[in-house]
Motif scaffolding. Sequence first.
Motif, PDB file in Angstrom:
ATOM      1  N   THR A 104       0.840  -1.188   0.000  1.00  0.00           N
ATOM      2  CA  THR A 104       0.000   0.000   0.000  1.00  0.00           C
ATOM      3  C   THR A 104       0.884   1.250   0.000  1.00  0.00           C
ATOM      4  N   SER A 105       0.299   2.395  -0.344  1.00  0.00           N
ATOM      5  CA  SER A 105       1.078   3.634  -0.424  1.00  0.00           C
ATOM      6  C   SER A 105       1.650   4.052   0.928  1.00  0.00           C
ATOM      7  N   ASP A 106       0.984   3.646   2.018  1.00  0.00           N
ATOM      8  CA  ASP A 106       1.456   4.014   3.355  1.00  0.00           C
ATOM      9  C   ASP A 106       2.114   2.839   4.078  1.00  0.00           C
ATOM     10  N   TYR A 107       2.553   1.849   3.318  1.00  0.00           N
ATOM     11  CA  TYR A 107       3.163   0.634   3.879  1.00  0.00           C
ATOM     12  C   TYR A 107       4.313   0.959   4.837  1.00  0.00           C
ATOM     13  N   ASN A 108       5.249   1.776   4.380  1.00  0.00           N
ATOM     14  CA  ASN A 108       6.437   2.061   5.194  1.00  0.00           C
ATOM     15  C   ASN A 108       6.094   2.863   6.444  1.00  0.00           C
ATOM     16  N   SER A 109       5.144   3.763   6.328  1.00  0.00           N
ATOM     17  CA  SER A 109       4.704   4.517   7.500  1.00  0.00           C
ATOM     18  C   SER A 109       4.057   3.594   8.521  1.00  0.00           C
ATOM     19  N   LYS A 110       3.229   2.666   8.042  1.00  0.00           N
ATOM     20  CA  LYS A 110       2.579   1.723   8.954  1.00  0.00           C
ATOM     21  C   LYS A 110       3.606   0.816   9.621  1.00  0.00           C
ATOM     22  N   LEU A 111       4.648   0.441   8.878  1.00  0.00           N
ATOM     23  CA  LEU A 111       5.699  -0.399   9.456  1.00  0.00           C
ATOM     24  C   LEU A 111       6.433   0.361  10.552  1.00  0.00           C
ATOM     25  N   GLY A 112       6.770   1.607  10.314  1.00  0.00           N
ATOM     26  CA  GLY A 112       7.456   2.412  11.317  1.00  0.00           C
ATOM     27  C   GLY A 112       6.607   2.663  12.547  1.00  0.00           C
ATOM     28  N   GLU A 113       5.345   3.023  12.334  1.00  0.00           N
ATOM     29  CA  GLU A 113       4.445   3.272  13.461  1.00  0.00           C
ATOM     30  C   GLU A 113       4.186   1.984  14.237  1.00  0.00           C
ATOM     31  N   GLY A 149      14.731  -9.200   4.921  1.00  0.00           N
ATOM     32  CA  GLY A 149      14.210 -10.528   4.624  1.00  0.00           C
ATOM     33  C   GLY A 149      13.182 -11.025   5.609  1.00  0.00           C
ATOM     34  N   ASN A 150      13.058 -10.368   6.760  1.00  0.00           N
ATOM     35  CA  ASN A 150      12.085 -10.783   7.769  1.00  0.00           C
ATOM     36  C   ASN A 150      10.878  -9.863   7.838  1.00  0.00           C
ATOM     37  N   VAL A 151      10.687  -9.075   6.784  1.00  0.00           N
ATOM     38  CA  VAL A 151       9.482  -8.263   6.637  1.00  0.00           C
ATOM     39  C   VAL A 151       8.794  -8.674   5.337  1.00  0.00           C
ATOM     40  N   MET A 152       7.517  -9.006   5.414  1.00  0.00           N
ATOM     41  CA  MET A 152       6.744  -9.423   4.252  1.00  0.00           C
ATOM     42  C   MET A 152       5.591  -8.452   4.011  1.00  0.00           C
ATOM     43  N   THR A 153       4.882  -8.704   2.920  1.00  0.00           N
ATOM     44  CA  THR A 153       3.666  -7.963   2.596  1.00  0.00           C
ATOM     45  C   THR A 153       2.529  -8.959   2.456  1.00  0.00           C
ATOM     46  N   ASP A 154       1.391  -8.700   3.099  1.00  0.00           N
ATOM     47  CA  ASP A 154       0.281  -9.651   3.031  1.00  0.00           C
ATOM     48  C   ASP A 154      -0.612  -9.353   1.822  1.00  0.00           C
ATOM     49  N   SER A 155      -1.712 -10.086   1.720  1.00  0.00           N
ATOM     50  CA  SER A 155      -2.598  -9.964   0.563  1.00  0.00           C
ATOM     51  C   SER A 155      -3.275  -8.605   0.473  1.00  0.00           C
ATOM     52  N   PRO A 204       2.249  -4.576   6.032  1.00  0.00           N
ATOM     53  CA  PRO A 204       3.487  -5.228   6.492  1.00  0.00           C
ATOM     54  C   PRO A 204       3.226  -6.399   7.431  1.00  0.00           C
ATOM     55  N   VAL A 205       4.098  -7.390   7.358  1.00  0.00           N
ATOM     56  CA  VAL A 205       4.057  -8.588   8.196  1.00  0.00           C
ATOM     57  C   VAL A 205       5.470  -8.857   8.695  1.00  0.00           C
ATOM     58  N   LEU A 206       5.615  -9.168   9.978  1.00  0.00           N
ATOM     59  CA  LEU A 206       6.914  -9.522  10.541  1.00  0.00           C
ATOM     60  C   LEU A 206       7.003 -11.030  10.735  1.00  0.00           C
ATOM     61  N   ILE A 207       8.133 -11.612  10.349  1.00  0.00           N
ATOM     62  CA  ILE A 207       8.351 -13.053  10.483  1.00  0.00           C
ATOM     63  C   ILE A 207       9.712 -13.302  11.126  1.00  0.00           C
ATOM     64  N   ASP A 208       9.960 -14.563  11.503  1.00  0.00           N
ATOM     65  CA  ASP A 208      11.267 -15.050  11.967  1.00  0.00           C
ATOM     66  C   ASP A 208      11.914 -14.182  13.043  1.00  0.00           C
ATOM     67  N   GLN A 245      12.993   5.640   3.854  1.00  0.00           N
ATOM     68  CA  GLN A 245      13.060   6.780   4.763  1.00  0.00           C
ATOM     69  C   GLN A 245      11.726   7.047   5.439  1.00  0.00           C
ATOM     70  N   GLU A 246      10.626   6.753   4.753  1.00  0.00           N
ATOM     71  CA  GLU A 246       9.304   6.934   5.366  1.00  0.00           C
ATOM     72  C   GLU A 246       9.151   6.093   6.625  1.00  0.00           C
ATOM     73  N   PHE A 247       9.767   4.922   6.635  1.00  0.00           N
ATOM     74  CA  PHE A 247       9.743   4.059   7.819  1.00  0.00           C
ATOM     75  C   PHE A 247      10.386   4.769   9.002  1.00  0.00           C
ATOM     76  N   TYR A 248      11.588   5.334   8.799  1.00  0.00           N
ATOM     77  CA  TYR A 248      12.306   6.003   9.887  1.00  0.00           C
ATOM     78  C   TYR A 248      11.581   7.267  10.341  1.00  0.00           C
ATOM     79  N   ASP A 249      11.026   7.998   9.395  1.00  0.00           N
ATOM     80  CA  ASP A 249      10.293   9.225   9.746  1.00  0.00           C
ATOM     81  C   ASP A 249       9.080   8.888  10.610  1.00  0.00           C
ATOM     82  N   ALA A 250       8.348   7.854  10.211  1.00  0.00           N
ATOM     83  CA  ALA A 250       7.149   7.470  10.964  1.00  0.00           C
ATOM     84  C   ALA A 250       7.519   6.950  12.346  1.00  0.00           C
ATOM     85  N   TYR A 251       8.590   6.159  12.421  1.00  0.00           N
ATOM     86  CA  TYR A 251       9.030   5.643  13.722  1.00  0.00           C
ATOM     87  C   TYR A 251       9.413   6.796  14.634  1.00  0.00           C
TER      88      TYR A 251
END
Length: 288
Positions: free
Chosen positions: A100-109, A199-205, A209-213, A236-242
Amino acid sequence: MQIPNEILEYCKQTIGVPSGFSPASGGCINNGGTVKTAQGMFFIKWNDAKRFPNMFTVESKGLGLLAQTKAIKIPEVMSVYEGESYSCLILENIQASLKTSDYNSKLGEGLADIHHHSNETYGLEHTNYIGSLFQYNHPSENWPEFFYHQRIKPQVDLALSNKQLSQADADQFHLLKEKLSQLLPSEKPSLIHGDLWGGNVMTDSQGEPVLIDPAVAYSHREMDIAMTRLFGSFDQEFYDAYHSSYPLVSGFEDRLDLYNLYPVLVHVNLFGGSYRNQAMRIVLKYTK
């Protein structure tokens, strides 16, 4: 790759008779892949039960701790098997889709939300794994002591015994120990993923974001952030959101390599080679 008969029999009892199997690519520790049965699609991982005792039992516990936060999607654990020759973990199968367009932001948050879950001490109630190596989690209220005795020293001792490090190399790590109280800031323990590389971050259907392992523990949250930069950076969107959700203490850039000394030492013990030089460059950087 074929599923061992012992694991096949277990699958028949729990998720039904497998009618298809697609091996996963990229795994260097466990065997695994997608299994199809009349009950649906599942992801299965297996390994040698004697070489890696309780590996999937403790991974299941780690996935459960992360799932309880409800911060980021975690694959549901369907079943764990600890057999005579093999052990296995049966998981919900994640069907990947476009982000999704906000994938990285959601991962950081979401990661920030996970890190807000705390504990009275650093550590965990049990030993778990980082890759195929034991990760020790004896509880401590002191972060520098925990970092050295539960993360750095066990890997140095293993590398020394396997001749991946010399005694002169190991002596440099003893010097590092004396400096850690000045180098590492105190902060309340955070629940961390513990093996957070791309490698331990996936994308679902749904494109989420999905975390594994994981290699979870109550640790310092900067360990997770540092590892996202060990093999190239996240978006960078991940770090900004975090940072917007849970700002890091000033000076993180100066500590980044120190935190990554742990996974680099793990790689020394798993793969040897140039990782030894990388580990020594890091330790010398902080002991000059």
